[in-house]
Scaffold this motif. Sequence first.
Motif, PDB file in Angstrom:
ATOM      1  N   GLY A  20     -17.219   4.117 -16.537  1.00 55.86           N
ATOM      2  CA  GLY A  20     -17.324   2.726 -16.976  1.00 55.86           C
ATOM      3  C   GLY A  20     -17.561   1.848 -15.769  1.00 55.86           C
ATOM      4  O   GLY A  20     -16.639   1.502 -15.035  1.00 55.86           O
ATOM      5  N   SER A  33     -14.877   7.346 -26.198  1.00 58.35           N
ATOM      6  CA  SER A  33     -15.539   7.554 -24.907  1.00 58.35           C
ATOM      7  C   SER A  33     -14.592   8.236 -23.917  1.00 58.35           C
ATOM      8  O   SER A  33     -14.990   9.131 -23.163  1.00 58.35           O
ATOM      9  CB  SER A  33     -15.997   6.210 -24.333  1.00 58.35           C
ATOM     10  OG  SER A  33     -16.854   5.543 -25.240  1.00 58.35           O
ATOM     11  N   TYR A  86     -20.270  -5.916 -21.708  1.00 55.48           N
ATOM     12  CA  TYR A  86     -20.310  -5.437 -20.311  1.00 55.48           C
ATOM     13  C   TYR A  86     -21.643  -4.782 -19.926  1.00 55.48           C
ATOM     14  O   TYR A  86     -21.716  -3.589 -19.620  1.00 55.48           O
ATOM     15  CB  TYR A  86     -19.172  -4.440 -20.031  1.00 55.48           C
ATOM     16  CG  TYR A  86     -17.813  -4.902 -20.494  1.00 55.48           C
ATOM     17  CD1 TYR A  86     -17.302  -6.134 -20.080  1.00 55.48           C
ATOM     18  CD2 TYR A  86     -17.045  -4.121 -21.351  1.00 55.48           C
ATOM     19  CE1 TYR A  86     -16.061  -6.562 -20.522  1.00 55.48           C
ATOM     20  CE2 TYR A  86     -15.798  -4.545 -21.785  1.00 55.48           C
ATOM     21  CZ  TYR A  86     -15.315  -5.758 -21.375  1.00 55.48           C
ATOM     22  OH  TYR A  86     -14.096  -6.174 -21.805  1.00 55.48           O
ATOM     23  N   GLY A  94     -24.180  -1.368 -21.662  1.00 54.56           N
ATOM     24  CA  GLY A  94     -22.952  -1.913 -22.239  1.00 54.56           C
ATOM     25  C   GLY A  94     -22.309  -0.970 -23.233  1.00 54.56           C
ATOM     26  O   GLY A  94     -22.726   0.177 -23.394  1.00 54.56           O
ATOM     27  N   TYR A 142      -9.597  -3.411  -5.194  1.00 55.20           N
ATOM     28  CA  TYR A 142      -9.052  -2.575  -6.279  1.00 55.20           C
ATOM     29  C   TYR A 142      -8.012  -1.659  -5.603  1.00 55.20           C
ATOM     30  O   TYR A 142      -8.297  -0.497  -5.316  1.00 55.20           O
ATOM     31  CB  TYR A 142     -10.148  -1.722  -6.921  1.00 55.20           C
ATOM     32  CG  TYR A 142     -10.998  -2.434  -7.966  1.00 55.20           C
ATOM     33  CD1 TYR A 142     -11.665  -3.619  -7.663  1.00 55.20           C
ATOM     34  CD2 TYR A 142     -11.150  -1.914  -9.242  1.00 55.20           C
ATOM     35  CE1 TYR A 142     -12.448  -4.259  -8.619  1.00 55.20           C
ATOM     36  CE2 TYR A 142     -11.924  -2.544 -10.204  1.00 55.20           C
ATOM     37  CZ  TYR A 142     -12.576  -3.720  -9.888  1.00 55.20           C
ATOM     38  OH  TYR A 142     -13.347  -4.357 -10.828  1.00 55.20           O
ATOM     39  N   ASP A 153     -22.033   5.452 -16.618  1.00 58.68           N
ATOM     40  CA  ASP A 153     -22.105   4.311 -17.550  1.00 58.68           C
ATOM     41  C   ASP A 153     -23.332   4.459 -18.443  1.00 58.68           C
ATOM     42  O   ASP A 153     -24.337   5.059 -18.041  1.00 58.68           O
ATOM     43  CB  ASP A 153     -22.190   2.993 -16.777  1.00 58.68           C
ATOM     44  CG  ASP A 153     -21.813   1.808 -17.657  1.00 58.68           C
ATOM     45  OD1 ASP A 153     -20.641   1.378 -17.598  1.00 58.68           O
ATOM     46  OD2 ASP A 153     -22.677   1.323 -18.419  1.00 58.68           O
ATOM     47  N   SER A 154     -23.234   3.862 -19.626  1.00 61.69           N
ATOM     48  CA  SER A 154     -24.383   3.902 -20.543  1.00 61.69           C
ATOM     49  C   SER A 154     -25.565   3.139 -19.958  1.00 61.69           C
ATOM     50  O   SER A 154     -26.722   3.417 -20.282  1.00 61.69           O
ATOM     51  CB  SER A 154     -23.996   3.267 -21.880  1.00 61.69           C
ATOM     52  OG  SER A 154     -23.823   1.877 -21.697  1.00 61.69           O
ATOM     53  N   ASP A 177     -12.799   1.955 -22.021  1.00 64.08           N
ATOM     54  CA  ASP A 177     -12.173   1.137 -23.074  1.00 64.08           C
ATOM     55  C   ASP A 177     -11.930   1.881 -24.392  1.00 64.08           C
ATOM     56  O   ASP A 177     -10.831   1.831 -24.929  1.00 64.08           O
ATOM     57  CB  ASP A 177     -12.995  -0.135 -23.357  1.00 64.08           C
ATOM     58  CG  ASP A 177     -13.156  -1.010 -22.113  1.00 64.08           C
ATOM     59  OD1 ASP A 177     -12.618  -0.638 -21.051  1.00 64.08           O
ATOM     60  OD2 ASP A 177     -13.825  -2.056 -22.201  1.00 64.08           O
ATOM     61  N   PRO A 222     -21.177   1.140 -26.379  1.00 60.81           N
ATOM     62  CA  PRO A 222     -21.843   1.610 -27.604  1.00 60.81           C
ATOM     63  C   PRO A 222     -21.109   1.074 -28.847  1.00 60.81           C
ATOM     64  O   PRO A 222     -20.096   0.378 -28.719  1.00 60.81           O
ATOM     65  CB  PRO A 222     -21.722   3.129 -27.504  1.00 60.81           C
ATOM     66  CG  PRO A 222     -20.575   3.394 -26.598  1.00 60.81           C
ATOM     67  CD  PRO A 222     -20.390   2.184 -25.727  1.00 60.81           C
ATOM     68  N   ASP A 267     -25.012   7.953 -22.214  1.00 56.35           N
ATOM     69  CA  ASP A 267     -23.732   8.054 -22.912  1.00 56.35           C
ATOM     70  C   ASP A 267     -22.941   9.231 -22.329  1.00 56.35           C
ATOM     71  O   ASP A 267     -23.485  10.336 -22.211  1.00 56.35           O
ATOM     72  CB  ASP A 267     -23.981   8.258 -24.413  1.00 56.35           C
ATOM     73  CG  ASP A 267     -22.707   8.034 -25.216  1.00 56.35           C
ATOM     74  OD1 ASP A 267     -21.685   8.692 -24.941  1.00 56.35           O
ATOM     75  OD2 ASP A 267     -22.737   7.181 -26.119  1.00 56.35           O
ATOM     76  N   VAL A 268     -21.670   8.998 -21.988  1.00 55.08           N
ATOM     77  CA  VAL A 268     -20.886  10.081 -21.373  1.00 55.08           C
ATOM     78  C   VAL A 268     -20.803  11.309 -22.276  1.00 55.08           C
ATOM     79  O   VAL A 268     -20.608  12.415 -21.789  1.00 55.08           O
ATOM     80  CB  VAL A 268     -19.459   9.628 -20.962  1.00 55.08           C
ATOM     81  CG1 VAL A 268     -19.500   8.619 -19.839  1.00 55.08           C
ATOM     82  CG2 VAL A 268     -18.668   9.114 -22.142  1.00 55.08           C
ATOM     83  N   ALA A 311     -20.166  -0.967 -15.694  1.00 53.62           N
ATOM     84  CA  ALA A 311     -20.569  -2.341 -16.063  1.00 53.62           C
ATOM     85  C   ALA A 311     -21.320  -3.006 -14.905  1.00 53.62           C
ATOM     86  O   ALA A 311     -22.275  -2.431 -14.377  1.00 53.62           O
ATOM     87  CB  ALA A 311     -19.359  -3.137 -16.517  1.00 53.62           C
ATOM     88  N   ASP A 371     -12.335   3.693 -17.259  1.00 54.80           N
ATOM     89  CA  ASP A 371     -12.459   2.302 -17.723  1.00 54.80           C
ATOM     90  C   ASP A 371     -13.583   2.203 -18.755  1.00 54.80           C
ATOM     91  O   ASP A 371     -14.485   1.384 -18.646  1.00 54.80           O
ATOM     92  CB  ASP A 371     -12.726   1.377 -16.516  1.00 54.80           C
ATOM     93  CG  ASP A 371     -12.542  -0.085 -16.874  1.00 54.80           C
ATOM     94  OD1 ASP A 371     -12.093  -0.381 -18.001  1.00 54.80           O
ATOM     95  OD2 ASP A 371     -12.851  -0.948 -16.026  1.00 54.80           O
ATOM     96  N   GLU A 380     -15.830   6.969 -11.185  1.00 56.19           N
ATOM     97  CA  GLU A 380     -15.468   5.843 -12.043  1.00 56.19           C
ATOM     98  C   GLU A 380     -16.203   6.009 -13.365  1.00 56.19           C
ATOM     99  O   GLU A 380     -17.446   6.031 -13.385  1.00 56.19           O
ATOM    100  CB  GLU A 380     -15.832   4.487 -11.422  1.00 56.19           C
ATOM    101  CG  GLU A 380     -15.344   3.346 -12.332  1.00 56.19           C
ATOM    102  CD  GLU A 380     -15.756   1.945 -11.874  1.00 56.19           C
ATOM    103  OE1 GLU A 380     -14.888   1.072 -11.775  1.00 56.19           O
ATOM    104  OE2 GLU A 380     -16.962   1.738 -11.636  1.00 56.19           O
TER     105      GLU A 380
END
Length: 270
Positions: free
Chosen positions: A64, A167, A118, A99, A36, A95-96, A163, A101, A138-139, A66, A161, A62
Motif C-alpha cells: 500500500g 487485500s 488514495y 487507488g 515514519y 500498490d495497484s 486497509d 479496488p 493488484d496484490v 498511494a 497498509d 511496504e
Amino acid sequence: MSLLNQVMRLPYVHGLWMRFPVGDVSTKVHWGLYPYPYYAYGVYWSAFLAKRLAIPRITAIEFGVAGGRGLLALEKATMEIERALDVGIDVVGFDSGEGMPEPTDYRDLPHIWGRGFYQMDHAKLRARLSKARLVIGDVRETIAKEVRSGQLAPIGFVAFDLDYYSSTKAAFDVFEDDGPSHLPRVHCYFDDVAANDLGCMNKYVGELRAIHEFNAAHPTRKISIFEQLRLSRPKWEHWQKKMYVMHDFAHPQYTTQVIPLEPKHTQRPL
Ligand SMILES: C[S@@+](CC[C@H](N)C(=O)[O-])C[C@H]1O[C@@H](n2cnc3c(N)ncnc32)[C@H](O)[C@@H]1O
C-alpha cells in the motif's frame, strides 16, 4: 534518569532534533527521529537480527504505497540503517497504482474506504525514488510472481497498509514459503488495527480479521502483537500498538541464539 532523557522531556527538543538529525542511527531509531519512526524501528531491528544470523541482505516491503510518503520514508531510513549495520536492504513497494479496488464485503470496511481512494501520481513518485522498486498491480496477482521469482532477499520487515481485509489476507502470501525466504521473526507494522473513531476497528473485520485467520490456518506460524513494546521505548508512541511480529517457529534459525554475548546481557551482578 539520564541527562538525555531529561533534555528530551523539554518542549520542542524532539522537533528540533528531527530538523537537525545528528547522532548515530541506533540513537535516532531509539528516539524516533524519523518521519515514519515505526518503519525505522522495524527495519533497524530486522537488519540487526539478520546481522546476528550472518544474513548479508534482507528485503523491506511496504504493502500500500498511494502517494509514496511512506515508501520514501522507508527508503531513506533503510539507506542509513544499511550503512550503520553493514546489512544490505532492498526496498519493495506494492500498490495497484490506481487507488483502492472495489471492497469485497463488510470485512473490507466499506463504511470507511471505497474504490479509487488514495491515487498514486506515478511520474512524481518515480522521480523521487532512488532505490525502492515499485510492483504495480493488484496484490492478489503480483505477490506470488514476485515472491516466487527467487530474486528476493529474505524478508525482514513488512508494513501492511492496504486497509482492506481481502487485500491484507492476499498479502500474507509473502509468508507462505519456507524459512529461508524470510527471517525467523519478521517485524511487521499494521496501519489499520487500532482506533479510527468512525471505523471502530475490531477483530471481525479488516487487518485484525486477516491476522486471526492467518494464525488459525498456520500451526507453526503466528502473527502476534509485539507485547509491551513500551518497555523498550523511552516514551509512549501511538504506533507501539501497531507493531507485530510474524514468528515462524519451524524456521531453521528460529532458535539460534542472537542476543550479543556481552556482559550486560549475560551476567547478573550481585
Ligand atoms: C492508505 S493507502 C497507503 C498509504 C501509504 N502507505 C502511506 O503511508 O502514504 C492504501 C493503498 O493500498 C492500495 N491497495 C489496497 N488494496 C490493494 C490491492 N488489492 N492491490 C494493490 N494495492 C492495493 C491502494 O491502492 C492504496 O494506495
